[in-house]
Structures are given as C-alpha cells and as structure tokens.
Design a protein around this motif. Structure first.
Motif, PDB file in Angstrom:
ATOM      1  N   MET A 102      40.248  27.098  40.332  1.00 49.72           N
ATOM      2  CA  MET A 102      39.713  26.156  41.305  1.00 49.72           C
ATOM      3  C   MET A 102      38.183  26.128  41.363  1.00 49.72           C
ATOM      4  SD  MET A 102      40.816  25.969  45.290  1.00 49.72           S
ATOM      5  CE  MET A 102      40.116  24.773  46.425  1.00 49.72           C
ATOM      6  N   HIS A 103      37.553  27.288  41.342  1.00 48.31           N
ATOM      7  CA  HIS A 103      36.110  27.324  41.592  1.00 48.31           C
ATOM      8  C   HIS A 103      35.312  27.315  40.287  1.00 48.31           C
ATOM      9  CE1 HIS A 103      37.062  31.686  41.129  1.00 48.31           C
ATOM     10  NE2 HIS A 103      35.962  31.639  40.419  1.00 48.31           N
ATOM     11  N   GLY A 104      33.997  27.151  40.456  1.00 47.45           N
ATOM     12  CA  GLY A 104      33.099  27.174  39.301  1.00 47.45           C
ATOM     13  C   GLY A 104      32.993  25.829  38.608  1.00 47.45           C
ATOM     14  N   LEU A 105      32.222  25.815  37.531  1.00 46.97           N
ATOM     15  CA  LEU A 105      32.008  24.611  36.728  1.00 46.97           C
ATOM     16  C   LEU A 105      32.846  24.725  35.467  1.00 46.97           C
ATOM     17  CD1 LEU A 105      28.121  24.431  37.134  1.00 46.97           C
ATOM     18  CD2 LEU A 105      29.823  23.091  38.370  1.00 46.97           C
ATOM     19  N   VAL A 106      33.873  23.909  35.381  1.00 48.74           N
ATOM     20  CA  VAL A 106      34.838  24.015  34.293  1.00 48.74           C
ATOM     21  C   VAL A 106      34.759  22.767  33.416  1.00 48.74           C
ATOM     22  CG1 VAL A 106      37.260  24.343  33.687  1.00 48.74           C
ATOM     23  CG2 VAL A 106      36.353  25.373  35.781  1.00 48.74           C
ATOM     24  N   SER A 113      33.143  29.394  50.205  1.00 46.68           N
ATOM     25  CA  SER A 113      33.238  28.319  51.198  1.00 46.68           C
ATOM     26  C   SER A 113      34.357  27.334  50.898  1.00 46.68           C
ATOM     27  CB  SER A 113      31.892  27.567  51.267  1.00 46.68           C
ATOM     28  OG  SER A 113      30.832  28.435  51.588  1.00 46.68           O
ATOM     29  N   LEU A 114      35.168  27.607  49.886  1.00 48.92           N
ATOM     30  CA  LEU A 114      36.227  26.678  49.500  1.00 48.92           C
ATOM     31  C   LEU A 114      37.520  26.870  50.293  1.00 48.92           C
ATOM     32  CD1 LEU A 114      36.028  26.450  45.603  1.00 48.92           C
ATOM     33  CD2 LEU A 114      35.663  24.603  47.242  1.00 48.92           C
ATOM     34  N   TRP A 115      37.652  27.981  50.986  1.00 53.73           N
ATOM     35  CA  TRP A 115      38.928  28.312  51.620  1.00 53.73           C
ATOM     36  C   TRP A 115      39.467  27.224  52.551  1.00 53.73           C
ATOM     37  CZ3 TRP A 115      41.187  31.825  49.021  1.00 53.73           C
ATOM     38  CH2 TRP A 115      40.454  32.868  48.415  1.00 53.73           C
ATOM     39  N   PRO A 116      38.666  26.606  53.418  1.00 58.93           N
ATOM     40  CA  PRO A 116      39.232  25.586  54.317  1.00 58.93           C
ATOM     41  C   PRO A 116      39.755  24.353  53.580  1.00 58.93           C
ATOM     42  CG  PRO A 116      37.081  26.342  55.102  1.00 58.93           C
ATOM     43  CD  PRO A 116      37.242  26.847  53.704  1.00 58.93           C
ATOM     44  N   GLY A 128      48.206  30.580  38.663  1.00 55.48           N
ATOM     45  CA  GLY A 128      46.959  30.589  39.416  1.00 55.48           C
ATOM     46  C   GLY A 128      46.021  31.686  38.945  1.00 55.48           C
ATOM     47  N   HIS A 129      44.751  31.347  38.821  1.00 50.91           N
ATOM     48  CA  HIS A 129      43.734  32.299  38.380  1.00 50.91           C
ATOM     49  C   HIS A 129      42.742  32.534  39.505  1.00 50.91           C
ATOM     50  CE1 HIS A 129      44.870  32.269  34.060  1.00 50.91           C
ATOM     51  NE2 HIS A 129      45.340  31.087  34.379  1.00 50.91           N
ATOM     52  N   TYR A 130      42.631  33.778  39.942  1.00 53.80           N
ATOM     53  CA  TYR A 130      41.789  34.205  41.049  1.00 53.80           C
ATOM     54  C   TYR A 130      42.514  33.919  42.369  1.00 53.80           C
ATOM     55  CZ  TYR A 130      37.395  35.259  43.530  1.00 53.80           C
ATOM     56  OH  TYR A 130      36.432  35.802  44.356  1.00 53.80           O
ATOM     57  N   ALA A 131      41.967  34.410  43.466  1.00 50.66           N
ATOM     58  CA  ALA A 131      42.645  34.355  44.760  1.00 50.66           C
ATOM     59  C   ALA A 131      42.843  32.933  45.256  1.00 50.66           C
ATOM     60  CB  ALA A 131      41.848  35.167  45.788  1.00 50.66           C
ATOM     61  N   ASP A 132      41.798  32.091  45.152  1.00 48.21           N
ATOM     62  CA  ASP A 132      41.920  30.727  45.692  1.00 48.21           C
ATOM     63  C   ASP A 132      42.974  29.932  44.938  1.00 48.21           C
ATOM     64  OD1 ASP A 132      40.462  30.580  43.356  1.00 48.21           O
ATOM     65  OD2 ASP A 132      38.627  29.827  44.289  1.00 48.21           O
ATOM     66  N   ALA A 133      42.941  29.982  43.618  1.00 45.92           N
ATOM     67  CA  ALA A 133      43.944  29.273  42.828  1.00 45.92           C
ATOM     68  C   ALA A 133      45.319  29.913  42.987  1.00 45.92           C
ATOM     69  CB  ALA A 133      43.543  29.260  41.356  1.00 45.92           C
ATOM     70  N   GLY A 134      45.358  31.219  43.255  1.00 41.99           N
ATOM     71  CA  GLY A 134      46.636  31.873  43.501  1.00 41.99           C
ATOM     72  C   GLY A 134      47.316  31.328  44.744  1.00 41.99           C
ATOM     73  N   GLU A 135      46.545  31.095  45.801  1.00 40.53           N
ATOM     74  CA  GLU A 135      47.128  30.519  47.011  1.00 40.53           C
ATOM     75  C   GLU A 135      47.599  29.091  46.757  1.00 40.53           C
ATOM     76  OE1 GLU A 135      45.726  29.339  51.536  1.00 40.53           O
ATOM     77  OE2 GLU A 135      44.921  31.163  50.623  1.00 40.53           O
ATOM     78  N   LEU A 190      50.454  34.829  38.441  1.00 41.07           N
ATOM     79  CA  LEU A 190      49.125  35.072  39.007  1.00 41.07           C
ATOM     80  C   LEU A 190      48.309  35.968  38.089  1.00 41.07           C
ATOM     81  CD1 LEU A 190      47.074  35.093  41.440  1.00 41.07           C
ATOM     82  CD2 LEU A 190      48.292  37.095  42.273  1.00 41.07           C
ATOM     83  N   THR A 191      47.040  35.613  37.917  1.00 39.84           N
ATOM     84  CA  THR A 191      46.061  36.508  37.296  1.00 39.84           C
ATOM     85  C   THR A 191      44.900  36.655  38.269  1.00 39.84           C
ATOM     86  OG1 THR A 191      46.656  35.814  35.051  1.00 39.84           O
ATOM     87  CG2 THR A 191      44.524  36.892  35.339  1.00 39.84           C
ATOM     88  N   GLY A 192      44.622  37.887  38.678  1.00 36.09           N
ATOM     89  CA  GLY A 192      43.614  38.105  39.721  1.00 36.09           C
ATOM     90  C   GLY A 192      42.189  38.000  39.226  1.00 36.09           C
TER      91      GLY A 192
END
Length: 1043
Positions: free
Chosen positions: A195-199, A288-291, A328-335, A350-352
C-alpha cells in the motif's frame, strides 16, 4: 547536531581523568584532547581530592564516574549539545566548571528517566509473558480435556501398539511441490498488495524516503516472476494512487503493465493497479495512512470483482474467477488483505517485512522515548493491532528466516510457536483442534534475478587482474568500470584480495567493529585490502545524525590504526555499479562480509554469492539460513573482533577453502532464484487452500423485469425447513421450536398490513440505504425513536428521483426475533427492507424471500469459527474480577449458530474488546467481539463477520458499488461503530438520536486513538441536526449528488 560524538567524547575524557591507562580512550578527537587538558586538574581536585595512596583512591566516591556509569547509551537532547558548546567556548574557569557540573546532572537525570522507561517496559513484558503462558496452558488443558471418546481410544491404541521411542518422529508435510507441467492448464488470478511508498515498474526511486525501500523492489519483482510461472493467468499488484505534484506523474496512472505475456501464452501478464485512497493531491507517509484503509479496501474490492467477472467471461464460461490468494505486504496491506479475504472468502497470505512490535520493544530499550512518544511518532499501537488482525486472518505467513519466526513473530499474541506445533500435529493425526487456529509460518527466502550476472563472472574468476588495471591494461580491449578506478585510487597495492562490506552507514550494521578487527590484525592487513561501500554522501555534516556519526567513527579508526592505502571508502556509487563492485572483489579473490549486529535476512550475501564471493556473516538472523543453504562461508559473533578477523584471514589465506566456498555458492545459488521462490510459494499456497473453504460467491444477475411473488418458487431461495438445521433462528437447540417460531414470525409480518410480499428484487437496486443506528436506552432496550428514524429515511428516499431504485438494509446488533418484535410494536413494515443484518453482522435475512436466512453467508463467515468451543472460554475471560452466575450469563434467545450472545448485568466490570480479543488470540481462538445494547450484551461472532463485512458481501452479490451506499448512523453506538464510518460509502450522522452506547468498552487508554482509525475531515461524512425530518435528510442527500 552531531548525535553521539560530542557526548561520547565528553564521557571518555571524564573517565580518562586520574587514570594511568589512557590507551583505552585513545582518540584523535581534538575535543577529547582539549577537554582532557582543560578539566584534568579541576576534576582531580574536586572529585578525587588529595589521594596519595591507592587504597585511598579506591575508597573515595566519584559522583561524575557514577553519572557516567548510569549512562548506558548516548542522548539526543539538543539543549545538552548547546550546553556542551558553551562549555568549550567558555574561558572563565569557574563558569566552565559550573557548566560541566550542570551537564553531568542533566545526563544523570536523563539516565534515570531512561532506566524508568526500561523498568516499566520490563514489568509490562513480564506481565504479558505470564498472560501468554496462561493462555497457552488454558488451550492445552482444553485440548486434552475435551477429546472425544473416539479420539481417546485412538490415542490409547497408539500408546499400546507403539513401543516407547527415544525421540518424537517428525510429522512429515503433506504438501505437494508445485510442478509447472501439472499446472499449465490452470488459470490462477493472484492479488498482491503493497500500500505505501512509491511503486512503479521502472526507475524505482529506492531510498527516496523511508517508505520506498527494498519492499517496493521485492513486490514488483515478485509480481513479474509469478506472472511468468505456468498456471498463473494474471497478477495484480495493488498500491495507492498518488497524483501529487511532489512526485512523478507516473504514480498517478491508474494502471501500469509490469510484464507482457509471451507470444502464444494465454497469460494476461502482471499489472500495477493504483487505488485512490485519502487525498490524491499529496503524498501521505505510511504512519498517516491508517484512517484511509477502509477506503482502499472498498476500492480494491471494486477492482477485484470487476477483474473476476472479466476473467470469468474470457476463460471460465462466465463464472467469476476469484483470486487464488490475496497477499498483503507490511502491516497496512496486511489489514487490507484481511478484509478482502474475509469479504471474498479466499485464502490470505502475509509478509511482514518489518514488524511493529519488534520496533516498539527496541525503541523502549533505548530509553530515549516514552511509550506515548513512540506511539505519537510512529502510530505504533495502530500498526501492531493491524499486524494482529492480519495474523488472525492469515492462512500462511511468509518469512525470510527462522529467526524472524522465533524472535519477531513470537512477540505477538496471535502466534505461539509451541501451540502452533501442537495444533499442527493434531490436524495431521485427524484430531479436532476445537476451533483453535494458528497461522502457518513458512520460510521462503526472497528471490533474485541473476540474469545480470554474466557468464564470465561464474567461470573466469581467475583472470589476471593486471590485464585490467595493471600497467598492461592499454594492450587489452576490456574497458575498466569507472567504479573500479574510484576504488583503486585508495590503495597502495590494489592487487591484494578485497574484503568487501556494503551497507548503509548505520550503527546496527556494525562497520566500526569490522574496521577495528581489520586494523588490529596485522596479518590480515598485509594480505588484503578493505572496501567500505557506505551509501552516498557529499558532505558528512549534511548527512542524518546517525549516519554522520558512523562515518566519523570510521574515519577516526582509519586514522587511529593508520590504514591509509589499505581501506577504500568512496563517496559515491550508482546502483547500477554494484555488480561491478562485486566483480572487482571476486577478481581479486576477495571475501564479502556482513557483520551486522542482527540481520533480518541478508540479501547482499546472496548477491555476493552470485558473483562467486565467499562470505563471512553475522550469526544473528537470516545469514544462518543462507550459509546453511549455500555452504559458502563462515558465521561469526558480530561482537567478537577476534572472531571476525580470524574468519576473514582463514578465507583469504586458504585458497583451497576459498575455491571450495566459491564453487558451493555458485552451485547452490539457484535456491534463491525467482523461479524457485515462486515454485515454493505456490506449493505452500496450494497446501493452505486445501484447508480453506472454497469460495462459492456468486454475483446476482440483474433481472430484465420486475419479479413478483413467483420469487418464492425460484430454486435456492425458498424457505428451507429441516430438522438438520439448514435454517436457524436465534440458535435454538430444538429444530421444531425454530420452525414454529419462524412460521409465527412470518405469519405475523404478512398479516401486519394484510398485503402480499413485496414485488422488488434486489437485482433491480442501484443504491442502498443502510440504517445502522444503535439506539438504546441505559438499560439496553431499543429506543422508540428508531421508528421515526426508519420512517424518515424511507420518506426521504421517496422524495428523490431514484425512487424504486433504492434498496433498504437494517443493520443491528439485535437478533431477528428482537427486530421483528420492535418493528411490530412500532408498525414498521419489514417488507420495505431488502435485507436485515442481525447479531452484529453474523446473519443476513431477506424479507423478500419470506425472511429466509442467507445460508451462503453463514457458510461464508464460518471459517475459523470455534462454535461451541468458545462458550466456556468467553464466560471465563469476559470479566475482570470474580462474579456470580447471574452477573454474566448466556443470552439464549439471541444465540445462533454464528453468534454466541452473553447478557451482562449493569455494573459488572467486563474486559474491553482489545483486552478480551488479546486473551482469545493467546488461546488460538479467532473471533470478532462486539458489545451492543448499551454494553449490556456481548456478541461473539465469527472473525469474518461484522456489519461492514455483511454490507460488502451484499455489495458483491447484488452488484452495487459501495460508493453508492449511504449509511445512517448515530453519533455513537456499539463497539463496531468505527468500522461503519470509513470507506467509500457515504455516512450521515444523525445527532441526538442515540441514548447510551458501548464504545467505552472498545479499547484502553494505552491503545490507539479514534483519529488513527477514522478520517477526521472525510468528505463522505455529514451531520444532520437533532429532530431531523425527511426534508433535512433529503438536503444532505442532495449535497452528495443524490437528487
């Protein structure tokens, strides 16, 4: 501000005062030398006094020495640094002495603060360890005590037939290795989420910020590799769409093709799909992406459903092709993956990558930040909860090393390695696990692309280096890579073997210990050169504090050991030049070393092995598995300088050993290739799918004309009465009672208005209005104003131009029987609703199907549902203190096959949702916990069940986008209220309609805040004043464009 050097030099100078052995603190630092000369006499007089004998010196108490001993690490206080500068600049002896004394007290105060933080953390960890052990013991006792007679007999037979053994035989895996020959006819659709970063696929800006690192490269290469695997039809990598002027325009493109299918292939290739999430006009860091996660979930769900239908029409005869797995990769994408897997009923992986709880513990151990400061900066509690939710839903967790399983995932409530092994053994033996689940941890090292490794790199390592960089190089046509010249200029003798270290300048990478080991080993200095590739820099002073300190220490050590001409430390290198750096080390018969204190994986070790370099690596973390697989090097204790120098010397001096390690590395390197990675990955996923229910989710066809009462005659939607419990009303144990109550309820509803059932089919709906107001009084009874709310919403919908195209759903924490009784009492016609979501989202009923339960939804959410196994456990854990039998009891009339309801007497202290869920996780039980009816009732429902997930299920089945759904809510509600606020749907908050709520039992003060879960200024949330009528609701709908 230099982060550590100023305080370290000060402490060294103080400790050096009055001692004869100055070698320990020998340094070329001018600050240390000046400070030692400046303060030696002062400290000797003030601290040590007149000491003529050794015995006297031992008895005298040194406060400054005490302060120093209290300081475990350095401190990051800017005001302390300013005080230090003033000390250096002060000429007045008295003022200088006062400032030195002041800085000592300040340091001591910070040390006490740090020790208090560490002490509190130790108490917290100790308490948590006891709770985990208690949870494991409870689970083991339940597993032993609740064996059936057949299982006990089975165990007895095994005990009598099999003789005693010295050791337990290993339970062999039933997993079948993925074979491309067998799977070529399959058409798999795989979804990856980062989810996060520049992909993006090309020219990745790795290192641009902390969010755009190795994870971005990994997921892009994984998507490409999977798409090139036989049997995989399409791979989608979902990420966030960013249209901000701060970044390149390519990050705003909705779709980017990663790999084209080869000619003659039926594969669709792989794609980056960018989902709008949060403000697209600015780059949002991951903290800041959680909400905005619910919004991403809804957008991703729309895309997946669209692709599933499209693929089904192309290759599956019109039947949707749902994802084979969602990863899902990382916590945000895992959720995100957890919600999507629950909505679609497909396996989740999941991959943490990096874990929040591990980071949290490390930050607390440093003692610089309190728990509150850490959470405020990193939103760490929100991240940890996301990881726990991901563990709840995950069928499999992919790790790079075994160390990651034991030392990192072992910190989580949702994973206990001992309990996981017990449950796995029981499953293999066919013994019930009583509803307990643990995700399967599998070690699959990241794949690598070795196509850039030239043939001569693996065959021509013995080439004469003189022909390339010696005086005869003009006679050869081989060009010399620029980075070679940049490195060679440092050396007096560039032909010696190269010891190569490549990492960022970070304290954890332990580069200073490597330099010390090299500097203090004279034979190693005579045999080899040392090359340190420590990132890129223009000016050390302009680098981040942590990096500048490491580089300054390295430069001082080079000067201290007089390593000029033996150590290279170039300022710049390009990413494309890294292969040339490895080649240079291999050409010189050198060695690659990774001396990190802890290395989670060690990708550079694999890269080095691909170029024929033997390796020396830390024994802490992933390198243990890498060296075991490649058999091409040595492991060392990163704290032992002697061990590091001995290992390097052994490989450099022993050419036979060097050659053997090189050959082993090249022979075994294929184990870390992308094809091997994908083969292992798909094998494990297929094994997991064998234990996961197959998705039977169908998308309802839109009828061409209105459907009348003949709806009752349509197959699979008629009311099913059976003694086997196909339909369950409120979980009664007696099937006859269930049937009678259901008939009575339907009869009462049909006679209420004296007219037949509705003539609408949900397939005709284009929009949904969901009434989810949790309106209860202080005793937990449904308030009478719910009648007015329902009528006003229906009237407002009738005033719009979409009349007849709007469907209505009632979503409640109450049982169906309670809903029926309430609507009868207030003369509300339930046939106005297309669906009734009851018991906090665990059941769906359809009035237009004669109030039949959705059996598909019951099957949809039953995965990991412990059924009866939850009853005794939840009654035992729900309260914080001993209670009587009447204080907390089973609420039988609200129980069903997918909901265990508990009645809580007012005043009884029960655990909050987060605390109760934590304790259930420790026991291997995966459930959703909801307090409803003003906290007088506790609904325990399946993990995949909730009101928001029920609405997503209906959205898919009926083909209605979540963005075309409007939720009507109160200002507060049940403990699942927050889940209803985020997403693509519109939310209209009706002020003043809710009396008492249950949200006080949602989570503790120490947990994350609402602003970390719900967007604060969302354009999808509107408020309507008290005493609202149809016109006020209509005005709000018009503001949303619903006219």
């Amino acid at each position: 501000m230099a982060r550590n050097e100023w305080i370290n030099s000060y402490l060294e100078a103080i400790l050096d005062v009055g001692t004869k052995n100055t070698k320990r603190f020998e340094s070329n630092s001018k600050i240390v030398q000046k400070l030692g000369d400046m303060n030696r006499k002062y400290h000797q007089e003030k601290v040590f006094g007149d000491m003529n004998t050794k015995d006297h010196q031992e008895k005298v108490f040194s406060p400054i020495k005490y302060f120093v001993e209290e300081v475990v690490n350095s401190f990051d206080e800017s005001d302390l640094y300013k005080t230090w500068i003033k000390v250096i600049a002060t000429r007045n002896t008295r003022e200088r002495s006062n400032r030195l004394e002041n800085i000592c007290w300040r340091i001591w105060h910070l040390a006490r603060k740090k020790k208090q933080i560490v002490w509190d953390d130790g108490i917290r960890l100790s308490k948590r360890r006891i709770e985990r052990e208690q949870g494991r013991n409870d689970a083991e006792e339940d597993l032993l005590s609740e064996l059936s007679d057949g299982e006990k007999e089975k165990n007895d037979v095994v005990m009598t037939v099999e003789p005693p053994r010295d050791h337990m035989p290993r339970i062999r895996s039933e997993m079948q290795i993925w074979s491309e020959d067998d799977k070529s006819s399959r058409k798999l659709y795989i979804v990856l989420i980062s989810m996060h970063g520049l992909v993006r696929g090309e020219n990745m800006e790795l290192g641009r910020d902390s969010d755009t690192g190795g994870q971005v490269k990994y997921v892009v290469e994984l998507a490409r590799a999977l798409a090139n695997t036989e049997g995989v039809h399409r791979v989608d990598l979902l990420t966030r769409q960013i249209s901000s002027p701060e970044v390149d325009y390519s990050y705003g493109e909705p779709v980017e093709m990663l790999s084209c299918p080869s000619e003659g292939s039926e594969s669709c290739g792989s794609y980056i799909i960018r989902i709008p999430c949060g403000s697209r006009e600015k780059y949002i860091p991951k903290e800041s992406l959680w909400p905005h996660i619910p919004e991403f979930v809804d957008g991703a769900l729309n895309h997946i459903v669209s692709i599933a239908r499209s693929l089904g029409e192309q290759v599956n005869g019109g039947k949707p092709i749902w994802p084979y797995v969602i990863h899902g990769h990382y916590a945000d994408a895992g959720e995100v993956a957890a919600h999507l897997a629950g909505a679609l009923n497909v396996p989740m992986v999941l991959t943490g990558h990096s874990l929040g709880r591990n980071k949290f513990e490390q930050l607390l151990q440093q003692g610089r930040l309190t728990k509150e400061d850490i959470d405020r900066t990193y939103k760490i509690m929100r991240r940890i909860e996301a990881e726990e939710q991901s563990l709840d839903a995950a069928e499999m967790v992919v790790t790079s090393t075994r160390q990651e399983i034991e030392a990192q995932w072992g910190l989580y409530d949702g994973f206990d390695i001992k309990l996981e092994r017990k449950l796995r053994v029981r499953r293999r033996r066919g013994v019930s696990c009583l509803g307990r689940y643990m995700p399967r941890m599998v070690v699959i090292p990241p794949g690598m692309d070795f196509s850039y490794v030239l043939t001569q790199d693996s065959q021509d390592a013995d080439a004469d280096l003189k022909s390339l960089i010696g005086p005869d190089r003009n006679q050869t046509k081989k060009p010399v890579p620029p980075i070679w010249s940049e490195i060679m200029r440092f050396f007096t003798n560039p032909h010696k073997p190269t010891i190569l270290a490549l990492s960022r300048p970070d304290h954890k990478k332990n580069v200073t210990t490597l330099v010390k080991a090299f500097g203090e080993c004279q034979p190693l200095r005579e045999l080899a050169n040392l090359v340190l590739i420590l990132g890129n820099r223009d000016d050390i002073e302009e680098m981040p504090n942590s990096s500048s300190v490491v580089l300054m220490n390295v430069l001082k050590l080079i000067d201290q050991y007089d390593l000029y001409g033996q150590v290279a430390y170039p300022k710049h290198h390009k990413q494309s030049e890294v292969p040339d750096i490895y080649r240079l080390a291999a050409k010189t018969k050198g060695v690659f070393i990774n001396p990190a204190l802890v290395e989670p994986f060690g990708l550079t070790l694999i890269e080095a092995a691909a170029y024929g370099l033997p390796i020396v690596a830390t024994r802490n973390g992933g390198p243990v598995d890498i060296v075991k697989a490649l058999n091409n090097g040595l492991l060392v204790d990163p704290h032992d300088q002697q061990a590091i120098s001995d290992a390097l010397l052994k490989l450099v001096a022993n050419k036979n050993l060097w050659t053997e390690c090189r050959k082993n590395g090249l022979k075994n390197i294929h184990r870390f290739s992308w094809p091997e990675h994908c083969r292992n990955y798909l094998s494990h996923v297929e094994h997991c799918r064998n234990r996961h229910p197959t998705s039977s989710l169908d998308i309802m066809k839109v009828p061409e004309e209105l459907i009348s009462d003949s709806l009752r005659d349509v197959d699979d939607i008629s009311l099913r009465f059976s003694t086997e419990g196909d339909f369950t009303l409120n979980g009664e144990l007696d099937a006859a009672n269930r049937q009678r109550k259901l008939v009575d309820a339907i009869s009462q509803m049909n006679s209420m208005k004296g007219r037949p059932s509705v003539i609408y089919s949900p397939g005709r709906r284009q929009m949904l209005f969901v009434i989810a107001v949790d309106s209860y009084d202080e005793n937990g009874n449904i308030k009478e104003n719910l009648d007015d709310i329902i009528k006003n919403v229906i009237k407002a919908a009738g005033l719009t131009s979409s009349k007849g195209k709007i469907g209505f759903v009632l979503a409640s924490g109450s049982s169906l029987q309670e809903v029926v009784e309430t609507t009868q009492k207030n003369l509300i016609n339930l046939e106005d609703f297309d669906a009734i979501v009851c018991n906090s989202g665990s059941e769906i009923y359809y009035p237009w199907r004669d109030m039949v339960v959705d059996a598909d939804y019951e099957t949809h959410v039953e995965y990991k549902w412990p059924c009866e196994s939850i009853t005794s456990v939840i009654l035992r854990l729900a309260c914080t203190e001993p209670v009587t039998k009447d204080d907390i009891t089973e609420y039988a009339s609200a129980c069903s096959t997918r909901c265990y309801a508990i009645s809580v007497k007012q005043g009884v202290k029960t655990r909050r949702v987060d605390d109760l869920r934590q304790r259930l996780r420790m026991r291997g039980l995966r459930c959703n916990i909801v307090y409803t009816h003003a906290a007088t009732r506790l609904n325990v429902i399946p993990l995949c069940a909730s009101r928001i997930q029920a609405l997503r299920y209906l959205s898919i089945r009926w083909g209605i986008d979540m963005s075309k759904t409007v939720f009507f809510l109160g200002e507060k509600g049940d403990t699942d209220y927050e889940d209803l606020l985020g997403g693509l749907h519109k939310s209209i908050i009706l002020k003043g309609v809710v009396g008492s709520d249950s949200e006080k039992l949602l989570r503790s003060e120490e947990n994350f805040k609402r602003e970390d879960a719900v967007p604060q200024d969302s354009p999808n949330i509107s408020y309507v004043k008290e005493n609202v009528g149809p016109q006020e609701i209509l005005a709000t709908l018009e503001a949303y464009g619903i006219k």
